[in-house]
Design a protein around this motif. Structure first.
Motif, short mmCIF file in Angstrom:
data_model
loop_
_atom_site.label_atom_id
_atom_site.label_comp_id
_atom_site.label_asym_id
_atom_site.label_seq_id
_atom_site.Cartn_x
_atom_site.Cartn_y
_atom_site.Cartn_z
N ARG A 91 0.83 -1.22 0.00
CA ARG A 91 0.00 0.00 0.00
C ARG A 91 0.86 1.26 0.00
N ARG A 92 1.88 1.25 -0.89
CA ARG A 92 2.75 2.41 -1.00
C ARG A 92 2.40 3.32 -2.17
N GLY A 93 1.48 2.88 -3.02
CA GLY A 93 0.97 3.77 -4.05
C GLY A 93 1.75 3.83 -5.34
N ASP A 94 2.99 3.35 -5.35
CA ASP A 94 3.83 3.44 -6.54
C ASP A 94 3.59 2.28 -7.50
N PHE A 95 2.38 2.16 -8.00
CA PHE A 95 2.06 1.12 -8.97
C PHE A 95 1.34 1.75 -10.15
N THR A 96 1.43 1.08 -11.28
CA THR A 96 0.92 1.67 -12.51
C THR A 96 0.20 0.64 -13.38
N VAL A 97 -0.62 1.16 -14.28
CA VAL A 97 -1.20 0.39 -15.38
C VAL A 97 -0.40 0.76 -16.63
N ASN A 98 0.11 -0.24 -17.33
CA ASN A 98 0.97 0.00 -18.50
C ASN A 98 0.39 -0.66 -19.74
N ILE A 99 0.21 0.12 -20.79
CA ILE A 99 -0.21 -0.41 -22.09
C ILE A 99 0.66 0.26 -23.15
N ALA A 100 1.19 -0.54 -24.08
CA ALA A 100 2.06 0.03 -25.11
C ALA A 100 1.83 -0.65 -26.46
N TYR A 101 2.18 0.07 -27.51
CA TYR A 101 2.18 -0.45 -28.87
C TYR A 101 3.61 -0.40 -29.38
N VAL A 102 4.13 -1.58 -29.72
CA VAL A 102 5.49 -1.71 -30.23
C VAL A 102 5.42 -1.93 -31.74
N LYS A 103 6.17 -1.12 -32.48
CA LYS A 103 6.21 -1.26 -33.93
C LYS A 103 7.66 -1.47 -34.37
N ASP A 104 7.89 -2.57 -35.07
CA ASP A 104 9.24 -2.90 -35.54
C ASP A 104 10.27 -2.84 -34.42
N GLY A 105 9.88 -3.36 -33.24
CA GLY A 105 10.81 -3.45 -32.14
C GLY A 105 10.97 -2.20 -31.31
N VAL A 106 10.20 -1.15 -31.62
CA VAL A 106 10.31 0.13 -30.90
C VAL A 106 8.97 0.47 -30.28
N PRO A 107 8.92 0.79 -28.98
CA PRO A 107 7.65 1.22 -28.37
C PRO A 107 7.31 2.65 -28.79
N VAL A 108 6.33 2.78 -29.69
CA VAL A 108 6.05 4.09 -30.29
C VAL A 108 4.86 4.80 -29.63
N ARG A 109 4.01 4.05 -28.94
CA ARG A 109 2.89 4.66 -28.22
C ARG A 109 2.73 3.93 -26.88
N GLY A 110 2.32 4.68 -25.86
CA GLY A 110 2.14 4.05 -24.56
C GLY A 110 1.40 4.93 -23.59
N ILE A 111 0.89 4.28 -22.55
CA ILE A 111 0.20 4.99 -21.47
C ILE A 111 0.63 4.39 -20.14
N VAL A 112 0.88 5.27 -19.18
CA VAL A 112 1.24 4.88 -17.82
C VAL A 112 0.28 5.62 -16.89
N TYR A 113 -0.52 4.86 -16.15
CA TYR A 113 -1.49 5.45 -15.23
C TYR A 113 -1.17 4.98 -13.82
N ALA A 114 -0.95 5.94 -12.93
CA ALA A 114 -0.69 5.66 -11.52
C ALA A 114 -1.91 6.10 -10.73
#
Length: 265
Positions: free
Chosen positions: A96-119
């Motif tokens: 219960r320290r709060g430092d956790f996130t939801v992570n979603i990303a789109y990787v194109k040709d081996g590179v993460p080009v779009r992403g979202i991080v929600y804490a």
């Protein structure tokens, strides 16, 4: 890929998953189990994964999906794919320290080009917009209504007074030894992919990680950092960190603001 649609879907799913995570987080108690690799898992991990994976598969049925909580997806072999960690920082969640996130990303040709991080416990939301520019949205957050967003950008670091961030739960002597090669003005600890976001906003200049991570741990934060003008390189040779590796396991890496004079191992 329709990046307008991708941004909209990722944001909505991250917020929905965050709401479910906080519902469990704020309960009097929750069960903690161990997975086959001895890492912890909770009902929040599984509920968030169900929300996100169902939503992504409906919206983008032709794009491979890799998610931490579905072992079968770890057999995907692709260079372009969606990748999810529904609850990054489970140890922080349990404590219960709060430092956790939801992570979603789109990787194109081996590179993460779009992403979202929600804490959700920190009420901070970072993502790449349709153009690939990283922004931080101010709360309160609503699925159907986007709030005010501000573009974020990395710092112009002072190599005589660097701001360094390191893992809260996985700090070790090797990390401290590497950090000691730099002239630091401030050293902070943070959990989950928030460390990438602190570099992306200029709250830190450098984040070295000398420990095991998986691509679902890093892809979303990496995308946000890329969109803010930062970079992530391998620790050993300082070449760009690539995705779609065997078993989705990362080597040690360094996330940083260009301008940091990187030290060799």
């Amino acid at each position: 890929m329709d990046f307008e649609e991708l941004t909209k879907v990722m944001r909505a799913l991250a917020l929905q998953a965050g709401d479910k995570i906080m519902e469990i987080y704020n309960a009097d108690d929750f069960e903690v189990r161990s997975k086959s690799d001895e890492s912890p898992v909770t009902a929040a991990d599984e509920a968030a994964d169900e929300i996100i994976s169902a939503g992504l598969r409906t919206a983008f049925p032709d794009i491979p999906l890799v998610t931490e909580e579905q072992a079968a997806s770890h057999r995907v072999s692709a260079r372009t794919f969606l990748i999810v960690d529904p609850l990054d920082g489970t140890k922080e969640f349990i404590k219960r320290r709060g430092d956790f996130t939801v992570n979603i990303a789109y990787v194109k040709d081996g590179v993460p080009v779009r992403g979202i991080v929600y804490a959700p416990a920190k009420e901070r939301l970072f993502y790449t917009d349709a153009q690939g520019v990283s922004v931080e949205e101010q709360g309160p957050f609503h699925v159907g209504k986007q709030g005010h967003t501000t573009p974020i950008t990395v710092s112009k670091p002072d190599n005589n007074a660097l701001l360094v961030v390191a893992s809260k739960s996985h700090r070790d002597q090797a990390t401290d030894d590497y950090i000691s090669k730099y002239a630091t003005a401030d050293m902070k600890s943070a959990g989950s992919s928030l460390k990438f976001c602190l570099v992306a906003t200029g709250e830190a200049d450098l984040y070295p990680r000398l420990g095991r991570t998986m691509e679902w741990d890093t892809a979303a934060g990496h995308a946000v950092l890329n969109g803010a003008g930062g970079a992530v390189v391998r620790f050993d040779d300082h070449t760009p960190l690539q995705y779609g590796k065997p078993a989705f396991e990362n080597p040690f890496f360094i996330a940083y603001a260009p301008g940091v004079a990187l030290e060799r191992p």
